[in-house]
Scaffold this active site. Structure first.
Site, short mmCIF file in Angstrom:
data_model
loop_
_atom_site.label_atom_id
_atom_site.label_comp_id
_atom_site.label_asym_id
_atom_site.label_seq_id
_atom_site.Cartn_x
_atom_site.Cartn_y
_atom_site.Cartn_z
N ASP A 64 0.98 -1.23 -0.04
CA ASP A 64 0.11 0.15 0.24
C ASP A 64 0.98 1.27 -0.01
O ASP A 64 1.69 1.22 0.93
CB ASP A 64 -0.96 -0.10 1.16
CG ASP A 64 -2.33 0.55 1.13
OD1 ASP A 64 -2.40 1.48 0.80
OD2 ASP A 64 -3.17 -0.45 1.80
N ASP A 86 -3.31 4.57 -2.44
CA ASP A 86 -4.21 5.08 -1.62
C ASP A 86 -4.94 6.28 -2.35
O ASP A 86 -3.99 7.31 -2.35
CB ASP A 86 -3.76 5.48 -0.20
CG ASP A 86 -4.88 5.62 1.02
OD1 ASP A 86 -5.56 4.70 0.96
OD2 ASP A 86 -4.85 6.60 1.31
N GLU A 115 -6.76 3.39 -5.78
CA GLU A 115 -8.22 3.27 -5.03
C GLU A 115 -8.73 4.83 -5.56
O GLU A 115 -8.15 5.81 -5.27
CB GLU A 115 -7.80 3.40 -3.45
CG GLU A 115 -9.11 3.30 -2.64
CD GLU A 115 -8.97 3.83 -1.36
OE1 GLU A 115 -10.00 3.54 -0.39
OE2 GLU A 115 -8.11 4.92 -1.05
N HIS A 147 -10.78 -3.14 4.30
CA HIS A 147 -10.87 -2.70 5.72
C HIS A 147 -11.72 -1.43 6.16
O HIS A 147 -11.69 -1.08 6.91
CB HIS A 147 -9.45 -2.49 5.89
CG HIS A 147 -8.97 -1.50 5.06
ND1 HIS A 147 -8.53 -1.44 3.76
CD2 HIS A 147 -8.45 -0.20 5.16
CE1 HIS A 147 -8.14 -0.28 3.00
NE2 HIS A 147 -7.93 0.42 4.00
N ASP A 148 -12.39 -0.84 5.18
CA ASP A 148 -12.92 0.40 5.39
C ASP A 148 -14.51 0.10 5.54
O ASP A 148 -15.22 1.02 5.95
CB ASP A 148 -12.98 1.44 4.12
CG ASP A 148 -11.42 1.72 4.14
OD1 ASP A 148 -10.92 1.88 5.35
OD2 ASP A 148 -10.98 2.33 3.16
C1 NOJ Z 1 -8.28 5.11 2.09
C2 NOJ Z 1 -8.04 3.89 3.01
O1 NOJ Z 1 -8.37 2.68 2.60
C3 NOJ Z 1 -8.49 4.28 4.55
O2 NOJ Z 1 -8.43 3.16 5.41
C4 NOJ Z 1 -7.74 5.53 4.88
O3 NOJ Z 1 -8.29 6.15 6.18
C5 NOJ Z 1 -7.92 6.59 3.82
N1 NOJ Z 1 -7.75 6.21 2.55
C6 NOJ Z 1 -6.74 7.73 4.33
O4 NOJ Z 1 -5.56 7.26 4.07
#
Ligand code: NOJ
Ligand code: CA
Length: 560
Positions: free
Chosen positions: A113, A220, A280, A338-339
């Site tokens: 990442d 990211d 992402e 994970h989000d």
């Molecule tokens: C996206 C990530 O998937 C998330 O977990 C993170 O909080 C934010 N970007 C900020 O980096």
């Protein structure tokens, strides 16, 4: 001598990240080797058999590691204070090298990442930047004077931009006497990509990790790197609950300058054959994703991750994506990360959390069949292969920083729920840790764990293993085109995948009643034969004309 194209399979022109399956690991929660309650790199290395290299491994092709860099953990690693290091809580650079070697020995690729939109406010670059308006690092972040004061006498921020994690996207910094910009937490200041020195440093980070042998990067929030050069306020609009939706995010993301940087970044990655990136897409639309997909590089468009349990919704979304992406763009398919809440929980029928266990597990199997047979690269999230559920953590005890800031103007979910420790066995600490896990193990860990499911032929884990094996053996499932046949009528999603003379017909019954479906006509002299089913169907049996799907049956037939 090059082989004539006709003798190569249809996926011959494709790379591993198109033909393969990627498995996301949240290092904090996968396996804790030293008993401090936090997962670590050595723990991952110890559990690679689960993923690849053994006859009963899942059989994935790559792992993607969420951040393991030094971080004060205001956003659990997505706030990096040293881009080239390993946080001691996860191990050392030697542990990282050992992990990469161990993966490569068993044919697993390693994707890491990269969080290049923002650093941690603890990063020495930010510390130097806030210390002086004229020093070497003065313009490494986005600093602005206050244009005046508010009615209450406070410094007025430079524009109306909001932080995704609540409140203004600007924080006043006393030492520097200016505001700095942060799309996320105040502890995550956005880097200034317009500064050539920043660009050089960040591209240098990419180069260093390539030199260290990684096979790719998950980028990211990459569509946020550039903001409007004049920092114009976003136009207002009528939104939903939460101030983020009250403006059109025209100026704080998706700027044209991004393409230039992506070209540079991708050209560095492309100097090494077989390396990839997956970007992402932050809060974006299909059209944004389509624009950012490039040869040899993927984008998460996240269209599938928010859908309810409905064949018609999936059909509509897949059709819309096919229309925008066309046959040349390769999708990335994601149901959990994970989000977001875990999909086994999202798809659990309301009010049936306990009584609906069988239904929920049945749905998780249908979802697995869909994820692993749709056109595109599947990204699995650790634990989904055993149907791991959300943890239930009361809001008052949330560790996830935005969850702690939630309120009316900032509705937020608790991301802790999707980050629970991986249950490996039914022992103490679920085999995750000999110490006290940083988040509790789920209440069902004694039954729902890797060891228990490995010895149950009807388990979700067994279903994933069978599907992954089938996928590897069938060119149509790997690289084929996709045509939607049933779009949700009677709760069925059905499609056909074709590559050369191979084809697969997939029918997924989302409903809990039987459903009759028409089976497409097979090619002359060939028949559709059962290759996978979540029911008792016999593998190899012919399916023709019409067939009746059992409740929550996932059926895959191939041409033979
Ligand atoms: C996206 C990530 O998937 C998330 O977990 C993170 O909080 C934010 N970007 C900020 O980096
Ligand atoms: Ca540990």
């Amino acid at each position: 001598m090059t082989e004539p194209a006709a003798q190569l399979g249809p996926s011959a022109g494709l790379d591993w990240w198109q033909t393969g399956v990627v498995y996301q690991i949240y290092p904090r929660s996968f396996a804790d080797a030293n008993g401090d309650g936090i997962g670590d790199l050595a723990g991952i290395t110890e559990h690679l058999d689960h993923l690849a290299g053994k006859p009963d491994s899942l059989g994935v092709d790559a792992i993607w590691l969420s951040p393991f860099y030094p971080s004060p953990d205001h956003d659990f690693g997505y706030d990096i204070s040293d881009y080239l290091g390993v946080d001691p809580k996860y191990g050392s650079l030697d542990d990282f090298e050992r992990l990469v070697d161990a993966c490569h020995r068993r044919g697993l690729k390693v994707v890491i990442d990269l969080v290049l939109n923002h650093s941690s406010s603890d990063h020495p670059w930010f510390q130097a930047s806030r210390a002086s308006r004229s020093g070497l690092y003065a313009d490494w972040y986005i600093w602005r004077d206050a244009p005046g004061r508010t009615l209450t006498g406070r410094q007025r921020p430079p524009n109306n931009w909001r932080s995704w994690f609540g409140g203004s996207a600007w924080t006043w910094d006393e030492p520097r006497g200016q505001f700095y910009h942060h799309t996320f937490l105040p502890q995550q200041p956005d880097l200034n990509w317009r500064n050539p020195a920043v660009r050089e440093a960040l591209l240098g980070v990419v180069q260093t990790w390539l030199d260290r042998g990684v096979d790719g990067f998950r980028m990211d929030v990459f569509n946020v790197f550039f903001k409007d050069a004049q920092l114009r306020s976003n136009p207002r609009r009528i939104g939903r609950r939460g101030a983020w939706s009250w403006q059109r995010h025209l100026h704080d993301r998706n700027q044209p300058e991004l393409h230039d940087v992506l070209r540079d970044l991708r050209s560095i990655v492309d100097t090494r054959p077989g390396r990839m990136t997956v970007g992402e897409l932050f809060d974006g639309m299909l059209a944004d994703a389509a624009q950012l997909i490039a040869p040899r590089h993927l984008v998460f468009d996240f269209t599938l991750i928010g859908l309810p349990w409905s064949a018609a919704s999936f059909a509509r979304t897949l059709a819309a994506r096919d229309a925008v992406f066309g046959p040349e763009r390769w999708p990335a398919n994601v149901l959990s990360n994970h989000d977001q809440p875990r999909h086994a929980s999202r798809f659990t029928p309301p009010g049936r959390v306990h009584a609906g266990l069988t239904v929920a597990d049945g749905r998780a199997k249908v979802a697995a069949a869909m994820l692993l047979t749709l056109r595109g690269t599947p990204f699995l999230y650790y634990g989904e292969e055993i149907g791991l559920r959300n943890l239930s953590i009361p809001n008052g005890q949330a560790l996830d920083p935005p969850a702690r800031r939630a309120g009316f103007l900032f509705p937020w979910w608790n991301r802790d729920q999707a980050r629970g420790p991986m249950p490996w066995d039914g022992g103490p600490g679920a085999g995750f840790s000999s110490g006290r896990p940083w988040l509790p193990v789920g209440p069902d860990a004694a039954q729902r764990n890797v060891a228990a499911e490995a010895s149950d032929a009807a388990s979700i884990l067994a279903t994933y293993r069978r599907l992954l094996r089938l996928r590897r053996s069938n060119e149509a499932l790997i690289s084929g085109s996709q045509e939607l046949l049933a779009r949700g009528a009677a709760g069925v999603l059905a499609y056909i995948r074709r590559a050369g003379s191979d084809a697969a017909f997939v029918a997924l019954n989302f409903g809990s009643g039987r459903a009759r479906i028409d089976v497409p006509v097979a090619s002359p002299g060939r028949a559709w034969r059962v290759a996978f089913s979540t029911t008792e169907r016999v593998i190899g049996d012919e399916v023709a004309g019409a067939t009746s799907l059992a409740p929550l049956e996932a059926l895959v037939t191939t041409l033979a």
